[in-house]
Design an enzyme around this catalytic site. Structure first.
Site, PDB file in Angstrom:
ATOM      1  CB  CYS A 128      -8.413  -5.942   4.872  1.00  0.00           C
ATOM      2  SG  CYS A 128      -7.949  -4.187   4.868  1.00  0.00           S
TER       3      CYS A 128
ATOM      4  CE1 TYR B  61      -8.038   5.940   2.435  1.00  0.00           C
ATOM      5  CE2 TYR B  61      -6.103   7.252   2.998  1.00  0.00           C
ATOM      6  CZ  TYR B  61      -7.458   6.987   3.122  1.00  0.00           C
ATOM      7  OH  TYR B  61      -8.238   7.775   3.936  1.00  0.00           O
ATOM      8  CB  THR B  62      -4.709  -0.962  -0.861  1.00  0.00           C
ATOM      9  OG1 THR B  62      -4.104  -1.320   0.367  1.00  0.00           O
ATOM     10  CG2 THR B  62      -4.241  -1.923  -1.947  1.00  0.00           C
TER      11      THR B  62
ATOM     12  CG  HIS C 296      -0.270  -0.235   2.518  1.00  0.00           C
ATOM     13  ND1 HIS C 296      -0.086  -1.498   3.032  1.00  0.00           N
ATOM     14  CD2 HIS C 296       0.289   0.612   3.414  1.00  0.00           C
ATOM     15  CE1 HIS C 296       0.542  -1.417   4.194  1.00  0.00           C
ATOM     16  NE2 HIS C 296       0.785  -0.147   4.453  1.00  0.00           N
TER      17      HIS C 296
END
Length: 310
Positions: free
Chosen positions: A276, A120-121, A99
């Site tokens: 996640c 963030y990915t 990420h």
């Protein structure tokens, strides 16, 4: 993209054919100059190849600014934001499963300004040159998510990376069991897309995903997930809703050990569980997977762990 074959069509069209014509033309007009034409062709071809090769942009030790060029609204508080890379052939250079960090100077209640950094990915990968996409849900108390939601086209964000302990490699396990909640779908989607893209090169990884949300309207990118499942028989998605509509046939409530037993692969050395979502959800799932026979998850996950939390 970064490992593209030298036999790719773009290299024939952009390098081999034009330079071949130069050498052939020289041989026809003045044969004794052919070796000079070949030498010039090799030099020009090398320059052209360098310019056509995708360049990785991310720097792990420095923030860089990227311009917002497109915003796709999905709901009142969810959007996909597309950011421009330096050139049409640039790639982010983010390994699958990792990420990025996004930083912004956020005004505090006391009037001071503080740099806030969040991870963030992207939902896009290096197969998409020239830009990258972020799926972001804006929360009332979310410093960075609110900041990005407030951006206008042409404004920028500061990004650094790659980050993260997980790096996907093809066939690293026989099967993944994935459990995502809300925007926790982003690293899962990144890995799922990579697996499906890799089928042509022999990636046989099986994937079962449990995706938990509050309402049906909260299911992010449902059409994309359903399309991927329809396209690839090795990927299956199972939806769970806390507040389902009438006639709902998926899971109901929180993700339970029974759901994990029903939909995800059984414990084995060649199986990995990926988690996640909100911290309370992930904490509960770590306990549930351990109770089902998976190896105990560590507080901070490492790549070799059987149960890995992003």
């Amino acid at each position: 993209m970064a490992s593209e074959s030298l036999l790719a069509r773009k290299y024939f069209d952009g390098i081999y054919i034009p330079l071949g014509l130069i050498v052939l033309g020289t041989a026809i007009i003045k044969t004794e100059w052919t070796h000079y034409a070949l030498l010039v062709g090799i030099v020009l071809g090398g320059i052209k190849y360098y310019r056509m090769t995708p360049k990785k942009v991310l720097k792990p030790d420095a923030f860089q600014e990227f311009e917002l060029i497109e915003k796709t609204i999905l709901s009142h508080n969810v959007a996909i934001y597309r950011f421009k890379l330096p050139s049409p052939t640039s790639i982010l250079g983010l390994p699958i499963g990792q990420h990025i960090s996004i930083a912004a100077d956020i005004k505090q209640p006391d009037g001071t300004t503080k740099e806030i950094v969040r991870s963030y990915t992207p939902i896009s990968g290096d197969e998409q040159p020239g830009s990258f996409d972020l799926l972001i849900k804006s929360y009332p108390q979310g410093n960075i998510s609110k900041h990005i939601a407030s951006l206008s086209i042409g404004q920028t964000i500061r990004v650094r990376g790659p980050k993260g302990a997980f790096v996907y490699t093809p066939n690293m396990v026989r099967a993944f069991g994935m459990i995502a909640g809300g925007t926790g779908i982003t690293p899962m989607l990144q890995i799922i897309k990579a697996i499906i893209r890799g089928r042509k090169d022999g990636d046989r990884t099986e994937v079962d995903l449990i995706f938990a949300n509050v309402t049906e309207q909260d299911i992010l990118l449902k059409e994309d997930l359903d399309a991927l499942a329809a396209k690839d028989k090795g990927f299956r998605v199972h939806y769970v809703l806390d507040k389902p509509p009438a006639g709902w046939t998926g899971g109901v409530g929180y993700v339970t050990a029974e759901m994990i037993q029903k939909w995800l692969p059984k414990p084995a050395d060649d199986v990995k569980i990926l988690l996640c979502g909100p911290p309370p959800m992930v904490s509960g799932l770590k306990k549930a997977t351990e109770g089902l026979g998976f190896k105990k998850a560590r507080p901070v996950s490492k790549l070799e762990d059987q149960v890995f939390a992003f």
